[in-house]
Design a protein around this motif. Structure first.
Motif, PDB file in Angstrom:
ATOM      1  N   GLY A  26       0.782  -1.236   0.000  1.00 22.60           N
ATOM      2  CA  GLY A  26       0.000   0.000   0.000  1.00 22.60           C
ATOM      3  C   GLY A  26       0.808   1.277   0.000  1.00 22.60           C
ATOM      4  N   MET A  27       1.902   1.330   0.776  1.00 20.53           N
ATOM      5  CA  MET A  27       2.782   2.505   0.820  1.00 20.53           C
ATOM      6  C   MET A  27       2.041   3.787   1.203  1.00 20.53           C
ATOM      7  N   GLY A  28       0.959   3.658   1.953  1.00 20.46           N
ATOM      8  CA  GLY A  28       0.218   4.846   2.362  1.00 20.46           C
ATOM      9  C   GLY A  28      -0.680   5.422   1.291  1.00 20.46           C
ATOM     10  N   LEU A  36     -10.685 -10.508  -2.491  1.00 19.95           N
ATOM     11  CA  LEU A  36     -10.375  -9.100  -2.739  1.00 19.95           C
ATOM     12  C   LEU A  36      -8.867  -8.853  -2.660  1.00 19.95           C
ATOM     13  N   PHE A  37      -8.239  -9.456  -1.683  1.00 16.89           N
ATOM     14  CA  PHE A  37      -6.789  -9.281  -1.525  1.00 16.89           C
ATOM     15  C   PHE A  37      -6.046  -9.813  -2.754  1.00 16.89           C
ATOM     16  N   ASP A  38      -6.435 -10.990  -3.210  1.00 12.67           N
ATOM     17  CA  ASP A  38      -5.775 -11.585  -4.382  1.00 12.67           C
ATOM     18  C   ASP A  38      -5.994 -10.731  -5.623  1.00 12.67           C
ATOM     19  N   ALA A  39      -7.214 -10.232  -5.782  1.00 11.01           N
ATOM     20  CA  ALA A  39      -7.517  -9.383  -6.940  1.00 11.01           C
ATOM     21  C   ALA A  39      -6.724  -8.078  -6.870  1.00 11.01           C
ATOM     22  N   MET A  40      -6.594  -7.530  -5.662  1.00 16.53           N
ATOM     23  CA  MET A  40      -5.823  -6.294  -5.493  1.00 16.53           C
ATOM     24  C   MET A  40      -4.367  -6.510  -5.899  1.00 16.53           C
ATOM     25  N   LYS A  41      -3.802  -7.628  -5.490  1.00 16.26           N
ATOM     26  CA  LYS A  41      -2.416  -7.922  -5.847  1.00 16.26           C
ATOM     27  C   LYS A  41      -2.253  -8.066  -7.360  1.00 16.26           C
ATOM     28  N   GLN A  42      -3.219  -8.688  -7.998  1.00 16.96           N
ATOM     29  CA  GLN A  42      -3.135  -8.871  -9.443  1.00 16.96           C
ATOM     30  C   GLN A  42      -3.123  -7.537 -10.179  1.00 16.96           C
ATOM     31  N   HIS A  78     -10.222  -1.067  -0.512  1.00 18.16           N
ATOM     32  CA  HIS A  78     -10.638  -0.690   0.839  1.00 18.16           C
ATOM     33  C   HIS A  78     -12.153  -0.500   0.864  1.00 18.16           C
ATOM     34  N   LEU A  79     -12.663   0.132  -0.156  1.00 19.09           N
ATOM     35  CA  LEU A  79     -14.108   0.360  -0.259  1.00 19.09           C
ATOM     36  C   LEU A  79     -14.863  -0.970  -0.298  1.00 19.09           C
ATOM     37  N   SER A  80     -14.366  -1.892  -1.094  1.00 19.59           N
ATOM     38  CA  SER A  80     -15.020  -3.202  -1.218  1.00 19.59           C
ATOM     39  C   SER A  80     -14.920  -4.002   0.076  1.00 19.59           C
ATOM     40  N   THR A  81     -13.781  -3.918   0.747  1.00 19.99           N
ATOM     41  CA  THR A  81     -13.593  -4.657   1.998  1.00 19.99           C
ATOM     42  C   THR A  81     -14.538  -4.149   3.082  1.00 19.99           C
ATOM     43  N   PRO A 117     -11.423  -0.183   6.099  1.00 18.72           N
ATOM     44  CA  PRO A 117     -10.268  -1.085   6.231  1.00 18.72           C
ATOM     45  C   PRO A 117      -9.855  -1.707   4.903  1.00 18.72           C
ATOM     46  N   GLY A 118      -8.575  -2.043   4.817  1.00 24.26           N
ATOM     47  CA  GLY A 118      -8.069  -2.718   3.630  1.00 24.26           C
ATOM     48  C   GLY A 118      -8.055  -4.221   3.821  1.00 24.26           C
ATOM     49  N   PRO A 119      -8.064  -4.980   2.750  1.00 27.73           N
ATOM     50  CA  PRO A 119      -8.131  -6.446   2.860  1.00 27.73           C
ATOM     51  C   PRO A 119      -6.930  -7.074   3.557  1.00 27.73           C
ATOM     52  N   SER A 120      -5.766  -6.504   3.367  1.00 27.97           N
ATOM     53  CA  SER A 120      -4.561  -7.080   3.971  1.00 27.97           C
ATOM     54  C   SER A 120      -4.647  -7.095   5.494  1.00 27.97           C
ATOM     55  N   HIS A 121      -4.957  -5.964   6.093  1.00 29.70           N
ATOM     56  CA  HIS A 121      -5.012  -5.875   7.555  1.00 29.70           C
ATOM     57  C   HIS A 121      -6.228  -6.605   8.121  1.00 29.70           C
ATOM     58  N   VAL A 122      -7.297  -6.644   7.376  1.00 29.55           N
ATOM     59  CA  VAL A 122      -8.476  -7.386   7.842  1.00 29.55           C
ATOM     60  C   VAL A 122      -8.149  -8.872   7.931  1.00 29.55           C
ATOM     61  N   LEU A 123      -7.428  -9.391   6.962  1.00 28.62           N
ATOM     62  CA  LEU A 123      -7.022 -10.792   7.014  1.00 28.62           C
ATOM     63  C   LEU A 123      -6.070 -11.049   8.177  1.00 28.62           C
ATOM     64  N   GLU A 124      -5.156 -10.095   8.430  1.00 29.41           N
ATOM     65  CA  GLU A 124      -4.214 -10.247   9.533  1.00 29.41           C
ATOM     66  C   GLU A 124      -4.939 -10.290  10.884  1.00 29.41           C
ATOM     67  N   LEU A 125      -6.011  -9.513  10.991  1.00 31.92           N
ATOM     68  CA  LEU A 125      -6.751  -9.409  12.250  1.00 31.92           C
ATOM     69  C   LEU A 125      -8.018 -10.255  12.239  1.00 31.92           C
ATOM     70  N   GLY A 126      -8.096 -11.192  11.321  1.00 30.19           N
ATOM     71  CA  GLY A 126      -9.315 -11.974  11.124  1.00 30.19           C
ATOM     72  C   GLY A 126      -9.863 -12.617  12.386  1.00 30.19           C
ATOM     73  N   ASP A 127      -9.014 -13.284  13.175  1.00 34.39           N
ATOM     74  CA  ASP A 127      -9.475 -13.949  14.388  1.00 34.39           C
ATOM     75  C   ASP A 127     -10.024 -12.952  15.402  1.00 34.39           C
ATOM     76  N   ARG A 128      -9.352 -11.823  15.547  1.00 32.30           N
ATOM     77  CA  ARG A 128      -9.763 -10.827  16.551  1.00 32.30           C
ATOM     78  C   ARG A 128     -10.979 -10.032  16.087  1.00 32.30           C
ATOM     79  N   LEU A 129     -11.246 -10.085  14.784  1.00 29.12           N
ATOM     80  CA  LEU A 129     -12.445  -9.432  14.258  1.00 29.12           C
ATOM     81  C   LEU A 129     -13.628 -10.390  14.181  1.00 29.12           C
ATOM     82  N   ASP A 130     -13.379 -11.646  14.532  1.00 32.93           N
ATOM     83  CA  ASP A 130     -14.424 -12.678  14.467  1.00 32.93           C
ATOM     84  C   ASP A 130     -15.032 -12.777  13.072  1.00 32.93           C
ATOM     85  N   LEU A 131     -14.160 -12.836  12.069  1.00 35.25           N
ATOM     86  CA  LEU A 131     -14.646 -12.986  10.694  1.00 35.25           C
ATOM     87  C   LEU A 131     -15.319 -14.344  10.530  1.00 35.25           C
TER      88      LEU A 131
END
Length: 221
Positions: free
Chosen positions: A91-93, A129-135, A187-190, A104-118
């Protein structure tokens, strides 16, 4: 020695001379201790002054040479870390307008998935979404690195002209815009996948302070 003679004159007749020197000794010790303390204090002050001079000179040198060493870069406008981040699609800001306003962005949401009770379904969708963003962002990042490298070559080869400069910077600006838009839209989609409780929990985990504007965001599912 002279102090003892003077004291002998002032003492009553018949007092022993040993008492004279005994009276004088504490005074001499106090004076010596005071002299040593003043000497140590002066040494410390001189050391502090010397340190301040060196620090000020170093700061002055840095302020006058803010780009010293950057001439060794392969691409002058990009650090090695920035090049790595662009090539990896990080992301680089670029998505701060979304991230800091409650999206929120998909990367950080995945990192915090357990604590967010996804839920399992949320995890699958955010991962997509994360995979599509990387592509999208990895090719754009590589393209931007190459465009910056070309601009650098134009200047290093003394081949730059007004026309080539305009074309190169316009191309860079377009890629930068595309790259930023790509990060922001994911981020909007996430955010659309999370409920209000998860959104609030995300902000807490990321250390963000809630504002009136962020409280007003409503995401429907």
């Amino acid at each position: 020695m002279f102090g003892c003679w003077i004291a002998a004159i002032l003492l009553p007749w018949g007092e022993p001379s040993s008492k004279i020197c005994t009276l004088r000794a504490p005074v001499e010790i106090d004076r010596r201790a005071g002299l040593i303390s003043r000497t140590r204090l002066m040494r410390r002050l001189l050391l502090l002054a010397a340190t301040l001079v060196v620090t000020c000179n170093a700061a002055s040198a840095q302020s006058g040479q803010p780009y010293a060493g950057l001439e060794q870069r392969s691409i002058k406008a990009l650090s090695h870390q920035q090049i790595d981040d662009l090539r990896a699609g990080r992301g680089m800001g670029l998505a701060l307008a979304a991230e800091l306003n409650g999206y929120p962005g998909p990367s950080h949401v995945l990192e915090l998935g357990d604590r967010l009770d996804l839920t399992p379904d949320q995890r699958v969708q955010v991962q997509r979404l994360f995979d599509a963003m990387k592509q999208e962002t990895v090719p754009l990042g590589n393209k931007l690195v190459e465009q910056e490298a070309e601009l650098d070559r134009l200047f290093s080869a003394r081949a730059v002209t007004s026309e080539s400069l305009k074309a190169a910077t316009a191309a860079i600006a377009e890629t930068q815009g595309q790259l930023r838009e790509s990060h922001l839209k994911y981020h909007l989609s996430t955010a659309s996948l999370l409920n209000q409780s998860q959104m609030q929990r995300y902000a807490e985990l990321r250390g963000y302070q809630r504002t009136d504007s962020s409280e007003g965001h409503k995401h429907h599912h």
